[in-house]
Each structure stands twice: as structure tokens, then as C-alpha cells.
Design an enzyme around this catalytic site. Sequence first.
Site, short mmCIF file in Angstrom:
data_model
loop_
_atom_site.label_atom_id
_atom_site.label_comp_id
_atom_site.label_asym_id
_atom_site.label_seq_id
_atom_site.Cartn_x
_atom_site.Cartn_y
_atom_site.Cartn_z
N ASP A 241 -5.42 4.87 13.19
CA ASP A 241 -4.23 5.44 12.87
C ASP A 241 -4.30 6.66 12.21
O ASP A 241 -3.39 7.77 12.24
CB ASP A 241 -3.58 4.43 12.34
CG ASP A 241 -2.79 3.30 13.25
OD1 ASP A 241 -2.67 3.74 14.56
OD2 ASP A 241 -2.80 2.39 13.00
N ARG B 37 2.30 6.44 16.64
CA ARG B 37 1.81 7.30 15.80
C ARG B 37 2.35 8.72 15.96
O ARG B 37 2.82 9.49 15.22
CB ARG B 37 0.35 7.06 15.40
CG ARG B 37 0.08 5.74 15.08
CD ARG B 37 0.61 5.08 14.06
NE ARG B 37 0.13 3.89 13.59
CZ ARG B 37 1.21 2.84 13.40
NH1 ARG B 37 2.29 2.69 13.59
NH2 ARG B 37 0.59 1.74 12.89
N SER C 195 -3.66 -8.41 9.18
CA SER C 195 -3.07 -7.30 9.12
C SER C 195 -2.11 -7.13 10.44
O SER C 195 -2.91 -7.06 11.63
CB SER C 195 -4.06 -6.11 8.83
OG SER C 195 -3.69 -4.91 9.58
N ASP D 50 0.82 -1.19 0.01
CA ASP D 50 -0.10 -0.12 0.12
C ASP D 50 0.80 1.25 0.15
O ASP D 50 0.65 2.15 -0.84
CB ASP D 50 -0.89 0.12 1.09
CG ASP D 50 -2.04 -0.96 0.94
OD1 ASP D 50 -3.00 -0.71 -0.05
OD2 ASP D 50 -1.87 -2.01 1.74
#
Length: 400
Positions: free
Chosen positions: A126, A97, A177, A16
Site C-alpha cells: 500500500d 489506493r 490485520s 496507527d
Amino acid sequence: MGRAYRVVLAYSGGVDTSVCIPYLKHEWGVEDVITLAVDLGQGAAMEPIREKALKSGAAESLVATVTDQFVKDYAFPALQANALYENRYPLSTALARPLIAKLLVEAAEKHGADAVAHGCTGKGNDQVRFDVSIAALNPNLKVLTPAREWGMSREETIAYGERYGIPAPVKKSSPYSIDENLLGRAIEAGVLEDPWAEPPEEVYAMTKAIADTPNEPEYVEIGFERGTPVSLNGTTLDPVALVTQMNELAGKHGVGRIDMIENRLVGIKSREIYETPALLVLIDAHRDLESLTLTADVTQYKRGIEQTYAQMIYNGLWYSPLRDAMDAFVQKTQERVTGTVRVKLFKGTSTIVGRKSPNSLYSMDLATYGAEDKFDHKAAEGFVYVWGLPTRAWAETGRQ
Ligand code: ARG
């Protein structure tokens, strides 16, 4: 949203974020895509990731290794707040993050970029953490989010990448994931989407199945200084080494797995599996040491705000006036949280079996039921009478 000419993209090396590179250039007219790959102790080799970004069309490919900063400035303050989202998840992904956002902003400023970009989709937490953190640090930067907007399926994304020389994943890509860093792993999707389905053993990597753990318990003594873990079994360790070793010790005994249904900020309930061996043991030990060294009112007041502190991290408000202010409170409470906690690891459990501190408020003389008892039992009588006065008045009134 106006056009951006130079963009710093958060880059993981996966399909991605790789596809984001040609997409930004060819669909959105970005001239230079500078990628930034961040090493948070996830154990991945960074050089191949750096090269892959260039092969995928990046004008420049940056790598930042920040594991030390991650543990010291993000994980340990959260640990001091005993931050567990919904009482269970120690925020291993969520804490990364704001640090990645800070690095993106710094790189954009240094390289004269007018925007930053990330590959988050529109369904998760996120995206919120990135967008809000970036806005807090530099409100003038644009944030580009190709994967939130392109509407391509997995297959279409791979096909799009192949047109620009991004190879399709060689092995059949994992049905899960997974997000990982030194603090732990978060695993979702695949069969895990059914909340009734037991997670297959293959999803775990940091923790052993109970059947494979040692048949003898192991003890570990965790030393804290002002609320920060500094040693294991008497050996002083830097933050990264301490977390690494604690992960190994706890993981070996099958400690650190979480299977939970959690409430995402975007309103969705999701089923998530976590492995966060070190953090879970350290938070438990830290909380226990606080019970020994803080007064009753500070302990209880602090417990009351810990949930809010965890929610702020989860909800993307790391850089916020409330967290700053709460952090000042938390830091103040940690001044005397120094001492050692003894933990027993055995068959998937971590049990605190002892604690000691030079600042201990525990008094054997007062607590004992033995002959050394120094507590003035007569003094209790008057105290209990006064304490019970309001209840007595209430009960008497109700009788009439
Ligand atoms: N649900 C967790 C959080 O919001 C982890 C999300 C990470 N992504 C994943 N692929 N499991 O912090």
C-alpha cells in the site's frame, strides 16, 4: 526532506493513523494536520471517525464518501480487464489506493497543504500504491510516512498515543490485520501467518461456511452492457446496489473466499485471506460473455494482457501511461460485450450455466452435430491440407 507546515493525512480512525496526528505535530513540527477519512462502503460509521480525528489533535477533519466513484471508475474498469492478480485476487484493496491518493491530492490542493501523509508501514504494497499515485497526480507534493519511520512497537505506539489523549483500544484488539471496503475484505496476520494453518471461521464476515449455506441452489442472471454489469435477475441497478446485492447473494452460498500465498512487490511472500464474493462472480461471468461476443483473436490477445493489467494495479501503477493505453484497448473491446449470463450458486461454488447476447458470435447452424448443420465439410479438407503443410514438410525432412 524539508519541513511541511500543513499536511493532509489519510485517516482510518485506527490507533496507527490516530497516533500519526500528534507524531506529525510534535516530532516533525507540522503545524496543521488535516485528516481525510474515506468511505468506500466498508460499512463503518464515519461521524465517530471524524470526531476522533479532532480529539486526536487534527486542525480539521474531512470525510469523503466515494463508494459510487470507487465502483464505477476503479472496480468496473478492472472488471472489464478481468483483472485477477496471480490469477486469483481481484484487487479489492489495491483498487482503493489510487482513489484515496487522488482525494488526498485534491484536498491538499484545496486546503493549501504542502504535503500529504499516510500511515502505511514499510513492508506492504500500500505504501507503494500511495506514494506512486500521489507522485503521478502532483509530483510537487511531499509525502510524509510517520509509521514507516517511527520504529515503535504496537505497545509503544499505544503508549505514545495515550500521552496525547488517544485511548488504547478498549477490547483486546483483533489479532488480524483487516482491510475492507465494498469490494471485499483482506485479512492477514495472527495464526494466518502460518501458511499451513487453516483459517479459523472467525476471520470471515461476508461469506457463510459451507455447512451454513442453503441446501438448494440459487440462480442469478447478470445483465451486462458494454462490459459493465447493469442488472441482476432483470432488475436494473446502480453500480453500488449491484455489487452490494451480488455480495449478499454469493456470500450466502459461501462463494467468494480466497486463501493464497501472494508475491508482494517488496519481495516478501505473504499469506492472505480474501472475501470478494461479488467481484469473483462478476469477473467470471464477464469473461464468459466475452467468449460469446468477441472474435477468437481479440479474446485470446486480451487474455494475454489481462495479467499485466492486474499486475499494474497491484504494483501501484494505476496512474501510468501503460495502464492508460491498455485501458483504451480494453474499452474498445467492450463495445459488443452486452448480454446476460446465468450463474448457479451452490455450496461454495458459482457455476456459469448459460449465456446469451444480441451480439453473440455463436452459430448453432455451424456448431450443431444435428441435421441442421450448415458447415461445409468438404471445405474443411482443403483447409486442413494447407494448414498442415508446414508440419508435413518438417516431418518429411526429419525422416531423411
Ligand atoms: N495483500 C493485499 C494487497 O496488497 C491486501 C493488503 C491489505 N491489508 C491487510 N491488512 N490485509 O492488495
